[in-house]
Design an enzyme around this catalytic site. Structure first.
Site, PDB file in Angstrom:
ATOM      1  CG  HIS A  64      -1.721  -1.180   1.472  1.00  0.00           C
ATOM      2  ND1 HIS A  64      -3.058  -1.219   1.145  1.00  0.00           N
ATOM      3  CD2 HIS A  64      -1.441  -2.401   1.993  1.00  0.00           C
ATOM      4  CE1 HIS A  64      -3.563  -2.404   1.454  1.00  0.00           C
ATOM      5  NE2 HIS A  64      -2.593  -3.145   1.976  1.00  0.00           N
ATOM      6  CG  PHE A  65       3.819   2.107  -2.462  1.00  0.00           C
ATOM      7  CD1 PHE A  65       4.184   1.457  -1.293  1.00  0.00           C
ATOM      8  CD2 PHE A  65       4.546   1.843  -3.612  1.00  0.00           C
ATOM      9  CE1 PHE A  65       5.268   0.568  -1.264  1.00  0.00           C
ATOM     10  CE2 PHE A  65       5.629   0.969  -3.593  1.00  0.00           C
ATOM     11  CZ  PHE A  65       5.992   0.328  -2.424  1.00  0.00           C
ATOM     12  CG  HIS A 181      -8.598  -8.189   3.972  1.00  0.00           C
ATOM     13  ND1 HIS A 181      -7.619  -7.360   4.461  1.00  0.00           N
ATOM     14  CD2 HIS A 181      -9.291  -8.608   5.051  1.00  0.00           C
ATOM     15  CE1 HIS A 181      -7.719  -7.297   5.786  1.00  0.00           C
ATOM     16  NE2 HIS A 181      -8.744  -8.034   6.158  1.00  0.00           N
ATOM     17  CG  ASP A 306      -0.740  -6.096   4.314  1.00  0.00           C
ATOM     18  OD1 ASP A 306      -1.034  -5.122   3.598  1.00  0.00           O
ATOM     19  OD2 ASP A 306      -1.477  -6.507   5.237  1.00  0.00           O
ATOM     20  CG  HIS A 310      -1.200   3.365   9.335  1.00  0.00           C
ATOM     21  ND1 HIS A 310      -2.208   3.942   8.593  1.00  0.00           N
ATOM     22  CD2 HIS A 310      -1.386   2.022   9.240  1.00  0.00           C
ATOM     23  CE1 HIS A 310      -2.982   2.999   8.093  1.00  0.00           C
ATOM     24  NE2 HIS A 310      -2.513   1.815   8.456  1.00  0.00           N
TER      25      HIS A 310
HETATM   26  O1  DOR Z   1      -3.519  -3.922   8.485  1.00  0.00           O
HETATM   27  C1  DOR Z   1      -3.887  -3.617   7.357  1.00  0.00           C
HETATM   28  N1  DOR Z   1      -3.630  -2.404   6.837  1.00  0.00           N
HETATM   29  N2  DOR Z   1      -4.597  -4.502   6.659  1.00  0.00           N
HETATM   30  C2  DOR Z   1      -5.210  -4.145   5.499  1.00  0.00           C
HETATM   31  O2  DOR Z   1      -5.893  -4.961   4.941  1.00  0.00           O
HETATM   32  C3  DOR Z   1      -5.096  -2.770   4.973  1.00  0.00           C
HETATM   33  C4  DOR Z   1      -3.874  -2.138   5.464  1.00  0.00           C
HETATM   34  C5  DOR Z   1      -3.844  -0.630   5.196  1.00  0.00           C
HETATM   35  O3  DOR Z   1      -4.097  -0.253   4.056  1.00  0.00           O
HETATM   36  O4  DOR Z   1      -3.546   0.102   6.126  1.00  0.00           O
END
Ligand code: DOR
Length: 449
Positions: A64-65, A181, A306, A310
């Site tokens: 996830h970028f 998911h 994954d 954050h």
């Molecule tokens: O922990 C997660 N964070 N699981 C996910 O499916 C999405 C991801 C996110 O995009 O933060």
């Protein structure tokens, strides 16, 4: 007259389809042009690999970028810089951005943003929204699209297909890989009272419990069978799902993550608090061991990071307001090499999980092995290097990893993307030259037409 190459990787232990060989690799125009003794050949550049292993480029099929919409945590430039710094040569990026990658415009926008800014090759998932199943049929065939992503349970962002009807509609439409998911949304809602008013983060795997994951995975496999459409189950976290999936190998391929293979509850929540919070959750050691068993037995096809960054500020919010996810694209290779050093997986299995497996599952054209004519993507590693993973080594904008301070054996020394050295000895060598990945089942193949 001897042959001319753009680059020669000289004197490494090269992981060829026939096994490990002490040899050279010659690269021309971004492709592998020779594997063998190239002593005396003429080359514009040489990468000395003596004492190192030359592996097929690592492909991380789940990152996830955050661009567009949350560039304060990451963007395509910083995320892909983090990838090549960690030995990763290609990434597949997730659609839970803002706007969602659920239309042709949004997908093309990501490809445009990637050009000249991404350090590694890349493709983007198209997101299922619950009412775009028809549109996905066209979307999934666009160049630069690696497949479809379905969230059966809610996580970060707004993508959600909670019901069987919605998932069935996606499976009935189109033909490319559907990555899922699998957490059961109705059960999560029923159990949300366990954490709703505030709770210790160690409750995360209680709220989103084993049954939550298993139930969704069972529903998904039943739908895959009904629609004769294979599915790819992302970040499987339970021993129970692994046992179930082992019985459905023709319907489902399986991913797990380095964090689920390395961390376990309750210790990770005590030590790391919300930094260990992700979806699906890190679970207790019975599951960690179950995941390793599944790696050993061949049930796991792919390890994806994954990578879900954050900021520390966001993570400091009281649970359950703290967001789920942690970075991982830069630590995937060191962590897995460390596990290999500790005897938990062989180097051959590492390559299968991070290169051959992704190529097989996603129909990637010209990547996934060191073979003549294939893209010259290499992850060059030192299996004996002793290093410490540290936050300050990271290129990710989020700036932290749950593995800060971990001593590991095995480290990526150089990253080569289509014949260009993008990282050497922790230094990035620009400019960024990432391009869209090509797929066998998607025409026209970019760059080949
Ligand atoms: O922990 C997660 N964070 N699981 C996910 O499916 C999405 C991801 C996110 O995009 O933060």
């Amino acid at each position: 007259m001897s042959e001319h190459y753009d680059l020669i990787l000289s004197g490494g232990t090269v992981f060829t389809p026939s096994g490990e060989a002490a040899t050279d690799v010659g690269v021309r125009e971004g492709r592998i042009a020779a594997i063998g003794d190239l002593g005396g050949a003429d080359a514009a550049g040489t990468l000395p690999c003596s004492g190192l292993h030359v592996l097929p480029g690592v492909i991380d099929t789940q990152v996830h970028f955050r661009e567009p919409g949350a560039e304060h945590k990451e963007d395509l430039a910083s995320g892909s810089a983090s990838a090549v710094a960690g030995g990763v040569t290609a990434v597949f990026e997730m659609p839970n951005t803002n706007p969602l990658t659920a239309t042709a415009e949004a997908l093309d926008d990501k490809l445009r943003r990637a050009r000249g800014r991404m350090w590694c090759d890349h493709a983007f998932y198209a997101g299922a929204t619950g009412d775009n199943a028809e549109a996905l049929r066209e979307l999934e065939l666009r160049p630069g699209c690696c497949g479809i992503k379905v969230f059966m349970g809610s996580s970060t962002g707004d993508l959600l297909v909670p019901d069987d009807e919605g998932v069935a509609a996606v499976l009935a439409s189109g033909r490319r890989r559907v990555a899922v998911h699998a957490e059961d949304e109705p059960r999560m809602r029923e159990r949300h009272h366990l954490v709703a008013g505030g709770a210790p983060v160690a409750m995360h795997p209680e709220w989103r419990d084993v049954e939550t994951a298993l139930r969704a995975t069972r529903r998904l496999v039943a739908l895959a069978e009904r629609h004769s459409r294979p599915v790819h189950v992302l970040h499987v976290t339970t021993a129970d799902e692994m046992r179930f999936l082992a019985e459905h190998r023709r319907l489902a391929t399986v991913e797990t993550t380095p964090q689920h293979l390395t961390l376990s509850a309750p210790e990770c929540y005590e030590r790391l608090g919300a930094l260990a919070q992700m979806n699906p959750p890190i679970r207790d050691v019975r599951h960690t061991e179950g995941l390793w068993e599944a790696v050993r037995d061949g049930v796991v096809d792919v390890i994806g990071s994954d990578h879900a960054p954050h900021t520390l500020e966001e993570k400091a919010k009281p649970y359950p307001g703290s967001p789920s996810g942690m970075g991982g694209v830069q630590t995937l290779v060191p962590l897995l090499l460390h596990h290999a050093h500790e005897g938990r997986l062989s180097l051959a299995r590492f390559v299968d999980l991070t290169s051959g497996g992704p190529a097989r599952i996603f129909n990637i054209a010209g990547k996934g092995r060191i073979a003549l004519g294939y893209d010259a993507d290499f992850t060059v590693v030192d299996l004996s290097a002793a290093r410490t993973i540290e936050n300050r080594w990271l290129r990710s904008r989020s700036g932290w990893t749950p593995f800060d301070g971990m001593r590991v054996r095995g480290w990526p020394i150089a990253t080569v993307v289509r014949g260009r050295v993008a990282m050497r000895d922790d230094e990035l060598l620009g400019p960024p030259r990432g391009r869209p990945v090509a797929f066998w089942d998607c025409h026209p193949v970019p760059g080949e037409s």
